[in-house]
Design a protein around this motif. Structure first.
Motif, PDB file in Angstrom:
ATOM      1  N   VAL A 200      32.551  31.273  46.045  1.00 56.95           N
ATOM      2  CA  VAL A 200      31.220  30.765  46.195  1.00 56.95           C
ATOM      3  C   VAL A 200      30.704  30.213  44.896  1.00 56.95           C
ATOM      4  O   VAL A 200      30.132  29.190  44.642  1.00 56.95           O
ATOM      5  CB  VAL A 200      30.184  32.131  46.676  1.00 56.95           C
ATOM      6  N   ALA A 201      31.100  30.881  43.683  1.00 54.67           N
ATOM      7  CA  ALA A 201      30.596  30.440  42.306  1.00 54.67           C
ATOM      8  C   ALA A 201      31.293  29.036  42.116  1.00 54.67           C
ATOM      9  O   ALA A 201      30.574  28.274  41.420  1.00 54.67           O
ATOM     10  CB  ALA A 201      30.924  31.476  41.297  1.00 54.67           C
ATOM     11  N   MET A 202      32.596  28.967  42.552  1.00 55.18           N
ATOM     12  CA  MET A 202      33.172  27.664  42.230  1.00 55.18           C
ATOM     13  C   MET A 202      32.605  26.554  43.117  1.00 55.18           C
ATOM     14  O   MET A 202      32.394  25.487  42.822  1.00 55.18           O
ATOM     15  CB  MET A 202      34.713  27.965  42.294  1.00 55.18           C
ATOM     16  N   GLN A 203      32.527  27.075  44.513  1.00 49.03           N
ATOM     17  CA  GLN A 203      31.991  26.081  45.238  1.00 49.03           C
ATOM     18  C   GLN A 203      30.430  25.585  44.812  1.00 49.03           C
ATOM     19  O   GLN A 203      30.131  24.154  44.863  1.00 49.03           O
ATOM     20  CB  GLN A 203      31.578  26.651  46.723  1.00 49.03           C
ATOM     21  N   ALA A 204      29.837  26.274  44.185  1.00 47.88           N
ATOM     22  CA  ALA A 204      28.351  26.086  43.550  1.00 47.88           C
ATOM     23  C   ALA A 204      28.421  25.163  42.332  1.00 47.88           C
ATOM     24  O   ALA A 204      27.497  24.768  41.852  1.00 47.88           O
ATOM     25  CB  ALA A 204      27.390  27.406  43.625  1.00 47.88           C
ATOM     26  N   MET A 228      40.669  37.172  40.748  1.00 50.02           N
ATOM     27  CA  MET A 228      39.879  36.018  40.402  1.00 50.02           C
ATOM     28  C   MET A 228      40.628  35.055  40.111  1.00 50.02           C
ATOM     29  O   MET A 228      40.419  33.868  40.367  1.00 50.02           O
ATOM     30  CB  MET A 228      38.881  36.320  39.139  1.00 50.02           C
ATOM     31  N   VAL A 229      41.755  35.180  39.452  1.00 52.42           N
ATOM     32  CA  VAL A 229      42.722  33.929  39.116  1.00 52.42           C
ATOM     33  C   VAL A 229      43.485  33.585  40.420  1.00 52.42           C
ATOM     34  O   VAL A 229      43.618  32.331  40.402  1.00 52.42           O
ATOM     35  CB  VAL A 229      43.820  34.693  38.064  1.00 52.42           C
ATOM     36  N   ARG A 230      43.538  34.365  41.403  1.00 52.47           N
ATOM     37  CA  ARG A 230      44.053  33.859  42.578  1.00 52.47           C
ATOM     38  C   ARG A 230      43.216  33.006  43.392  1.00 52.47           C
ATOM     39  O   ARG A 230      43.359  32.085  44.164  1.00 52.47           O
ATOM     40  CB  ARG A 230      44.508  35.175  43.442  1.00 52.47           C
ATOM     41  N   ALA A 231      41.678  33.429  43.192  1.00 50.09           N
ATOM     42  CA  ALA A 231      40.653  32.516  43.807  1.00 50.09           C
ATOM     43  C   ALA A 231      40.855  31.484  43.076  1.00 50.09           C
ATOM     44  O   ALA A 231      40.478  30.301  43.870  1.00 50.09           O
ATOM     45  CB  ALA A 231      39.379  33.153  43.499  1.00 50.09           C
ATOM     46  N   LEU A 232      40.933  31.184  41.899  1.00 49.97           N
ATOM     47  CA  LEU A 232      41.041  29.956  41.118  1.00 49.97           C
ATOM     48  C   LEU A 232      42.114  29.031  41.729  1.00 49.97           C
ATOM     49  O   LEU A 232      41.874  28.034  41.810  1.00 49.97           O
ATOM     50  CB  LEU A 232      41.236  29.884  39.567  1.00 49.97           C
ATOM     51  N   ARG A 233      43.289  29.653  41.956  1.00 58.22           N
ATOM     52  CA  ARG A 233      44.418  28.760  42.397  1.00 58.22           C
ATOM     53  C   ARG A 233      44.010  28.334  43.716  1.00 58.22           C
ATOM     54  O   ARG A 233      44.227  27.277  44.180  1.00 58.22           O
ATOM     55  CB  ARG A 233      45.658  29.667  42.760  1.00 58.22           C
ATOM     56  N   ASP A 234      43.414  29.259  44.630  1.00 59.46           N
ATOM     57  CA  ASP A 234      43.177  28.887  45.969  1.00 59.46           C
ATOM     58  C   ASP A 234      42.103  27.619  46.273  1.00 59.46           C
ATOM     59  O   ASP A 234      42.240  26.825  46.912  1.00 59.46           O
ATOM     60  CB  ASP A 234      42.721  29.893  46.886  1.00 59.46           C
ATOM     61  N   PHE A 235      41.064  27.874  45.264  1.00 55.52           N
ATOM     62  CA  PHE A 235      40.028  26.932  45.270  1.00 55.52           C
ATOM     63  C   PHE A 235      40.694  25.400  44.671  1.00 55.52           C
ATOM     64  O   PHE A 235      40.223  24.423  45.238  1.00 55.52           O
ATOM     65  CB  PHE A 235      39.086  27.338  44.226  1.00 55.52           C
TER      66      PHE A 235
END
Length: 310
Positions: A200-204, A228-235
């Motif tokens: 959500v933070a990255m989408q924002a 969090m790093v996996r979220a970075l990669r997915d984003f």
């Protein structure tokens, strides 16, 4: 960072396997090691990624000035010469908003940016209008980076659209300043919440996502950072946008620095070991890195008090 529209389909069905995450985190530092000259090079790189920080109730202009002097020259001249380094700077100096102007003046001409915490740090329990005003104040004082805190309630109760709207408003208030969104992961209870809040933070529109304020009972850990790093990669795969990462709180030793650099290299590649995409929220770690580098060049360990922070 421009962010994206709010899209819960990117994270709602995502499940984080706790035991698998912990196993992967535990093997990071056992599968890869760096020794001797390579270790010295990695530690020098870690210095360039440090957000040298003072966030104490008794901060004064003189304390900030001393910290900025350390930011300009984090290693003693003799260690620099022995390592063959001409210049070395930390990633940024991070202070409270009222100390920003003092830091900006002390760092003039150094190329070291000033970061400011804002939005009612560390709890963030202030009306949104006041938190946005604090961002405006910090930027007006000269901060080129702003570390904001989220409303944990929204993450804990699944109010993801409210969290998105809040962070998007903060991103707009930051203007040209880079925004790091502190998720206070120690308060979020589950790795699933950590992943969703990250997305959500990255989408924002966050330029960085950051683990902790350093004031929670549990701060940066490798399992949380891995999530969090996996979220970075997915984003990145979904949006094509690149976001940075900042672990903070409880990172104190040169060994810690190596562990997190290994995490970034293993999961995202060398590009994420540079300070435009990776920062440490740490100060005491710098003293231990300097001590380890002195040992590398002299073969002797010195007392910690020989490497004062300021």
């Amino acid at each position: 960072m421009t962010g994206t529209r709010f899209d819960p389909s990117w994270f709602e069905a995502h499940h984080v396997n706790l035991s698998a995450t912990e196993r992967r985190a535990a093997t990071l530092t056992t599968r890869r090691t760096v020794k001797k000259d390579w270790q010295a090079a990695w530690l020098a790189q870690a210095i360039t990624c440090i957000d040298l920080t003072t966030l104490a109730g008794d901060d004064t202009p003189s304390r900030v000035q001393r910290l900025c002097a350390k930011a300009r020259q984090p290693l003693r001249d003799d260690i620099m010469a022995a390592l063959g380094l001409d210049a070395l700077r930390v990633g940024a100096v991070c202070v409270y908003p009222t100390m920003v102007a003092h830091a900006v003046k002390a760092l003039e001409g150094s190329g070291v940016p000033v970061a400011s915490v804002a939005t009612g740090f560390p709890a963030g329990l202030m009306p949104l209008s006041l938190r946005l005003a604090e961002i405006n104040y910090a930027v007006d004082q000269g901060a080129s980076e702003v570390d904001i805190v989220i409303t944990r309630e929204y993450a804990l109760t699944g109010q993801w659209s409210k969290l998105y709207d809040e962070i998007a408003a903060m991103r707009e208030a930051c203007g040209p300043a880079h925004m790091k969104a502190i998720l206070a992961t120690g308060d979020l209870q589950t790795l699933g919440n950590v992943y969703k809040a990250s997305m959500v933070a990255m989408q924002a529109g966050s330029d960085f996502i950051k683990t902790s304020t350093g004031k929670e009972g549990l701060n940066a850990t490798l399992p949380v950072s891995l999530t969090m790093v996996r979220a970075l990669r997915d984003f990145r795969e979904k949006s094509g946008q690149i976001v940075g990462f900042k672990p903070a709180g409880g990172i104190k030793s040169a060994k810690d620095a190596i562990a997190w650099l290994i995490l970034m290299k293993e999961e995202l590649g060398t590009r994420w070991t540079r300070n435009d995409l990776f920062r440490f929220g740490a100060s005491s770690m710098l003293g231990d890195i300097e001590r380890q580098l002195e040992h590398h060049v002299t073969g002797r360990y010195s007392a910690a008090n020989r490497h004062a922070m300021a």
